[in-house]
Write a protein that holds these residues in place. Structure first.
Motif, PDB file in Angstrom:
ATOM      1  N   LYS A 178       0.696  -1.169   0.002  1.00  0.00           N
ATOM      2  CA  LYS A 178       0.005   0.153   0.107  1.00  0.00           C
ATOM      3  C   LYS A 178       0.850   1.286  -0.039  1.00  0.00           C
ATOM      4  O   LYS A 178       0.418   2.420  -0.557  1.00  0.00           O
ATOM      5  CB  LYS A 178      -0.793   0.158   1.255  1.00  0.00           C
ATOM      6  CG  LYS A 178      -2.043  -0.926   1.308  1.00  0.00           C
ATOM      7  CD  LYS A 178      -3.097  -0.956   2.262  1.00  0.00           C
ATOM      8  CE  LYS A 178      -4.266  -1.941   2.206  1.00  0.00           C
ATOM      9  NZ  LYS A 178      -4.516  -2.221   3.458  1.00  0.00           N
ATOM     10  N   GLN A 179       1.963   1.086   0.689  1.00  0.00           N
ATOM     11  CA  GLN A 179       2.803   2.367   0.787  1.00  0.00           C
ATOM     12  C   GLN A 179       3.828   2.492  -0.602  1.00  0.00           C
ATOM     13  O   GLN A 179       4.753   3.081  -0.755  1.00  0.00           O
ATOM     14  CB  GLN A 179       3.682   2.442   1.795  1.00  0.00           C
ATOM     15  CG  GLN A 179       2.865   2.710   3.140  1.00  0.00           C
ATOM     16  CD  GLN A 179       3.461   2.171   4.713  1.00  0.00           C
ATOM     17  OE1 GLN A 179       4.702   2.050   4.563  1.00  0.00           O
ATOM     18  NE2 GLN A 179       2.510   2.154   5.322  1.00  0.00           N
ATOM     19  N   GLU A 181       5.968   0.378  -1.577  1.00  0.00           N
ATOM     20  CA  GLU A 181       7.399  -0.192  -1.426  1.00  0.00           C
ATOM     21  C   GLU A 181       7.614  -1.390  -2.690  1.00  0.00           C
ATOM     22  O   GLU A 181       6.731  -2.300  -2.569  1.00  0.00           O
ATOM     23  CB  GLU A 181       7.501  -0.893  -0.089  1.00  0.00           C
ATOM     24  CG  GLU A 181       8.978  -1.385   0.281  1.00  0.00           C
ATOM     25  CD  GLU A 181       9.929  -2.141  -0.731  1.00  0.00           C
ATOM     26  OE1 GLU A 181      10.664  -1.415  -1.178  1.00  0.00           O
ATOM     27  OE2 GLU A 181       9.478  -3.295  -0.979  1.00  0.00           O
ATOM     28  N   LYS A 182       8.809  -0.963  -3.338  1.00  0.00           N
ATOM     29  CA  LYS A 182       8.714  -1.701  -4.536  1.00  0.00           C
ATOM     30  C   LYS A 182      10.190  -1.973  -4.938  1.00  0.00           C
ATOM     31  O   LYS A 182      10.615  -2.539  -5.958  1.00  0.00           O
ATOM     32  CB  LYS A 182       8.111  -1.461  -5.934  1.00  0.00           C
ATOM     33  CG  LYS A 182       8.232   0.176  -6.258  1.00  0.00           C
ATOM     34  CD  LYS A 182       7.282   0.279  -7.274  1.00  0.00           C
ATOM     35  CE  LYS A 182       7.584   1.860  -7.943  1.00  0.00           C
ATOM     36  NZ  LYS A 182       6.867   2.208  -9.023  1.00  0.00           N
ATOM     37  N   LEU A 185      12.726  -6.232  -2.597  1.00  0.00           N
ATOM     38  CA  LEU A 185      12.624  -7.467  -3.148  1.00  0.00           C
ATOM     39  C   LEU A 185      13.983  -7.608  -4.196  1.00  0.00           C
ATOM     40  O   LEU A 185      14.892  -8.654  -4.018  1.00  0.00           O
ATOM     41  CB  LEU A 185      11.431  -8.080  -3.973  1.00  0.00           C
ATOM     42  CG  LEU A 185      11.632  -9.420  -4.307  1.00  0.00           C
ATOM     43  CD1 LEU A 185      11.612 -10.492  -2.950  1.00  0.00           C
ATOM     44  CD2 LEU A 185      10.235 -10.033  -4.914  1.00  0.00           C
ATOM     45  N   ALA A 186      14.015  -6.707  -5.158  1.00  0.00           N
ATOM     46  CA  ALA A 186      15.073  -6.783  -6.343  1.00  0.00           C
ATOM     47  C   ALA A 186      16.416  -6.685  -5.664  1.00  0.00           C
ATOM     48  O   ALA A 186      17.196  -7.202  -5.818  1.00  0.00           O
ATOM     49  CB  ALA A 186      14.596  -6.020  -7.396  1.00  0.00           C
ATOM     50  N   GLY A 225       7.640  -5.290  -0.799  1.00  0.00           N
ATOM     51  CA  GLY A 225       6.625  -5.256  -1.220  1.00  0.00           C
ATOM     52  C   GLY A 225       6.572  -6.168  -2.448  1.00  0.00           C
ATOM     53  O   GLY A 225       7.745  -6.256  -3.293  1.00  0.00           O
ATOM     54  N   LEU A 226       5.354  -6.775  -2.743  1.00  0.00           N
ATOM     55  CA  LEU A 226       5.280  -7.806  -4.040  1.00  0.00           C
ATOM     56  C   LEU A 226       4.436  -7.046  -5.210  1.00  0.00           C
ATOM     57  O   LEU A 226       3.513  -7.799  -5.680  1.00  0.00           O
ATOM     58  CB  LEU A 226       4.805  -9.046  -3.574  1.00  0.00           C
ATOM     59  CG  LEU A 226       5.627  -9.712  -2.507  1.00  0.00           C
ATOM     60  CD1 LEU A 226       5.042 -11.119  -2.284  1.00  0.00           C
ATOM     61  CD2 LEU A 226       7.020  -9.790  -2.876  1.00  0.00           C
ATOM     62  N   GLY A 227       4.740  -5.927  -5.328  1.00  0.00           N
ATOM     63  CA  GLY A 227       3.624  -5.403  -6.745  1.00  0.00           C
ATOM     64  C   GLY A 227       2.457  -4.509  -5.860  1.00  0.00           C
ATOM     65  O   GLY A 227       2.353  -4.750  -4.716  1.00  0.00           O
ATOM     66  N   PRO A 228       1.638  -3.836  -6.854  1.00  0.00           N
ATOM     67  CA  PRO A 228       0.682  -2.936  -6.350  1.00  0.00           C
ATOM     68  C   PRO A 228      -0.698  -3.556  -6.088  1.00  0.00           C
ATOM     69  O   PRO A 228      -1.754  -3.037  -5.536  1.00  0.00           O
ATOM     70  CB  PRO A 228       0.707  -2.124  -7.510  1.00  0.00           C
ATOM     71  CG  PRO A 228       0.916  -2.661  -8.777  1.00  0.00           C
ATOM     72  CD  PRO A 228       1.901  -3.582  -8.357  1.00  0.00           C
ATOM     73  N   ARG A 229      -0.814  -4.881  -6.583  1.00  0.00           N
ATOM     74  CA  ARG A 229      -2.012  -5.655  -6.321  1.00  0.00           C
ATOM     75  C   ARG A 229      -1.944  -6.415  -4.745  1.00  0.00           C
ATOM     76  O   ARG A 229      -0.821  -6.741  -4.487  1.00  0.00           O
ATOM     77  CB  ARG A 229      -2.361  -6.467  -7.370  1.00  0.00           C
ATOM     78  CG  ARG A 229      -2.501  -5.810  -8.422  1.00  0.00           C
ATOM     79  CD  ARG A 229      -2.817  -6.579  -9.756  1.00  0.00           C
ATOM     80  NE  ARG A 229      -1.211  -7.342 -10.025  1.00  0.00           N
ATOM     81  CZ  ARG A 229      -0.281  -6.526 -10.560  1.00  0.00           C
ATOM     82  NH1 ARG A 229      -0.433  -5.342 -11.052  1.00  0.00           N
ATOM     83  NH2 ARG A 229       0.793  -7.294 -10.716  1.00  0.00           N
ATOM     84  N   ILE A 230      -3.301  -6.589  -4.348  1.00  0.00           N
ATOM     85  CA  ILE A 230      -3.429  -7.278  -2.858  1.00  0.00           C
ATOM     86  C   ILE A 230      -3.382  -9.026  -3.269  1.00  0.00           C
ATOM     87  O   ILE A 230      -4.411  -9.238  -3.703  1.00  0.00           O
ATOM     88  CB  ILE A 230      -4.480  -6.773  -2.005  1.00  0.00           C
ATOM     89  CG1 ILE A 230      -4.594  -5.293  -1.977  1.00  0.00           C
ATOM     90  CG2 ILE A 230      -4.450  -7.533  -0.795  1.00  0.00           C
ATOM     91  CD1 ILE A 230      -3.560  -4.681  -1.187  1.00  0.00           C
ATOM     92  N   LEU A 231      -2.338  -9.643  -2.930  1.00  0.00           N
ATOM     93  CA  LEU A 231      -2.155 -10.837  -3.053  1.00  0.00           C
ATOM     94  C   LEU A 231      -2.856 -11.886  -1.879  1.00  0.00           C
ATOM     95  O   LEU A 231      -2.612 -11.210  -0.778  1.00  0.00           O
ATOM     96  CB  LEU A 231      -0.909 -11.449  -3.375  1.00  0.00           C
ATOM     97  CG  LEU A 231      -0.143 -10.636  -4.466  1.00  0.00           C
ATOM     98  CD1 LEU A 231       1.118 -11.166  -4.720  1.00  0.00           C
ATOM     99  CD2 LEU A 231      -0.929 -11.039  -5.756  1.00  0.00           C
ATOM    100  N   TYR A 239       4.032 -16.044  -5.940  1.00  0.00           N
ATOM    101  CA  TYR A 239       4.636 -14.950  -6.733  1.00  0.00           C
ATOM    102  C   TYR A 239       6.132 -14.827  -6.257  1.00  0.00           C
ATOM    103  O   TYR A 239       6.859 -14.557  -7.095  1.00  0.00           O
ATOM    104  CB  TYR A 239       3.791 -13.708  -6.037  1.00  0.00           C
ATOM    105  CG  TYR A 239       4.303 -12.108  -6.675  1.00  0.00           C
ATOM    106  CD1 TYR A 239       5.660 -11.921  -6.308  1.00  0.00           C
ATOM    107  CD2 TYR A 239       3.728 -11.444  -7.729  1.00  0.00           C
ATOM    108  CE1 TYR A 239       6.331 -10.671  -7.119  1.00  0.00           C
ATOM    109  CE2 TYR A 239       4.359 -10.474  -8.365  1.00  0.00           C
ATOM    110  CZ  TYR A 239       5.377 -10.119  -7.832  1.00  0.00           C
ATOM    111  OH  TYR A 239       5.926  -8.865  -8.440  1.00  0.00           O
TER     112      TYR A 239
END
Lengths: 252, 252
Positions: A178-179, A181-182, A185-186, A225-231, A239
């Motif tokens: 939600k914030q 964060e992206k 992970l990379a 974060g794992l991307g912008p969608r809620i998993l 993922y």
């Protein structure tokens, strides 16, 4: 070709009897006959080509013909463990099956603050045995060289203690997504070398509490974060494993 | 916060009645009261914050309070479509739900040579309607800005004709993985720019035939491996979508 794991090293004494479950799958389910070939993984992860040498009332026997020519490993170069807050219903089974296909090294289920599911002590061994069997079937089907180990940890504190030798630890937290964060992970992937290990922690359906995340951060667990969608709780680990495979096995 | 899709633009006339299903989910399942907030996605993909303004025997009404402050899109910058040879049993549902969470643009099921499942014409509309509903629920739950479209194509030829405007097309073929093909997916991703589109084609449980793959290659579909493990028919599309999200949304 079907692949099976051997629980004991079968190189000296041949032919050898297949264990009951392997014999059932090969002979009854797949209708193998004498001469039918299969792949057998030794406990040292080496894969051998073999064939059924006899089928009678005592069981089925097999002979190993030799190591598989292109016996390259199907294991991720970095060992990825996942830890999941106890999920509801059949989700643990889905996670174990799919994570095994995607190359997971081990799966640890732990009781977290918002876990609605309970694994009472009396039923835990049976549950883990069932999940371990799912992991073995999926490992055979997906042509793994190892069977991931499925285990239980009674609390987040125990989990953090038991995994403190792992090279890098991340937590997938909904609030991080939600914030926006992206980058973590990379960044984490890029710090890992072949032979290193990674633990990724996931919450149950209700998510992780900020207390739990703070407790992890004190132990150097990175929020990613794992991307912008809620998993969903069962989708997030898949993922992460697919992303790890893409980064370490394809992108290079 | 729960998110719902509005089927018609609701900006002029307010308050507006929620459709029956949204009202049921919000009021009965989530026990919303007057004043409870939710997010509403307009048909133009813009997300508005709103609240329940009345609940009575005629239904539930809502008012939109204004566009969501951080109304950033949760859509992949490249539109990823997946096409799956008709799978067995409940797998189509699993694929649609998980692919929606992972950001898929559309899912096309097609009859392929080794598809054991059949979607007879008489039952097809009902099946697609059910899958479309699963996509909508998953899109709301995962905070998508669009609902992926679920469709059916009667053959590989039809599929290839219907998708020939897509920027790049790849096929995940088990034989490619066995031959250790591991560069094409990353190469394809690197050729795509924001606004481009990608189609990924997957076989049913029994895989694609070499005839089918040859037919695709004649239409410039690229064979791409998805790592060294054999993935089940329902797992492979999820791998591809997670890898796409990692590449386009996190790695950058």
């Amino acid at each position: 070709m079907q692949r099976y794991f051997l629980t004991t090293k079968q190189l000296i004494k041949q032919p050898f009897y297949l264990d009951e479950q392997t014999a059932h799958h090969l002979v009854t389910v797949l209708r193998a006959e004498v001469g039918t070939q299969a792949e057998f993984v030794q406990p040292d992860q080496l894969v051998y080509l073999g064939h059924v040498s006899s089928i009678n009332q005592d069981g089925a026997q097999a002979v190993l013909d030799g190591p598989l020519a292109k016996s390259s490993s199907s294991e991720l170069p970095v060992s990825v463990s996942i830890a999941c807050g106890l999920p509801k219903g059949e989700k643990a089974q889905l996670i174990v099956q799919k994570a095994t296909e995607l190359g997971v090294h081990e799966v640890i289920f732990f009781t977290s603050q918002r876990s609605i599911a309970k694994w009472p002590a009396a039923k835990r061994a049976r549950k883990l045995e069932r999940l371990q069997q799912i992991a073995q079937n999926a490992a055979e089907q997906s042509h793994r060289n190892i069977v991931p180990v499925i285990s239980y940890s009674k609390s987040l504190s125990s989990l953090l203690d038991e995994t403190d030798k792992i090279t890098r630890r991340v937590v997938a937290w909904e609030e991080a997504a939600k914030q926006n964060e992206k980058s973590q992970l990379a960044a984490t992937f890029s710090e890992l070398q072949s032979g290193d290990s990674l633990l990724a922690i996931f919450g149950p359906e209700g998510g992780l509490t900020s207390d739990e995340v703070a407790q992890m951060q004190q132990k150097q667990v990175i929020v990613a974060g794992l991307g912008p969608r809620i998993l969903r709780t069962e989708t997030a680990p898949l993922y992460l494993l697919a992303a790890a495979s893409y980064y370490f096995e394809l992108e290079d």
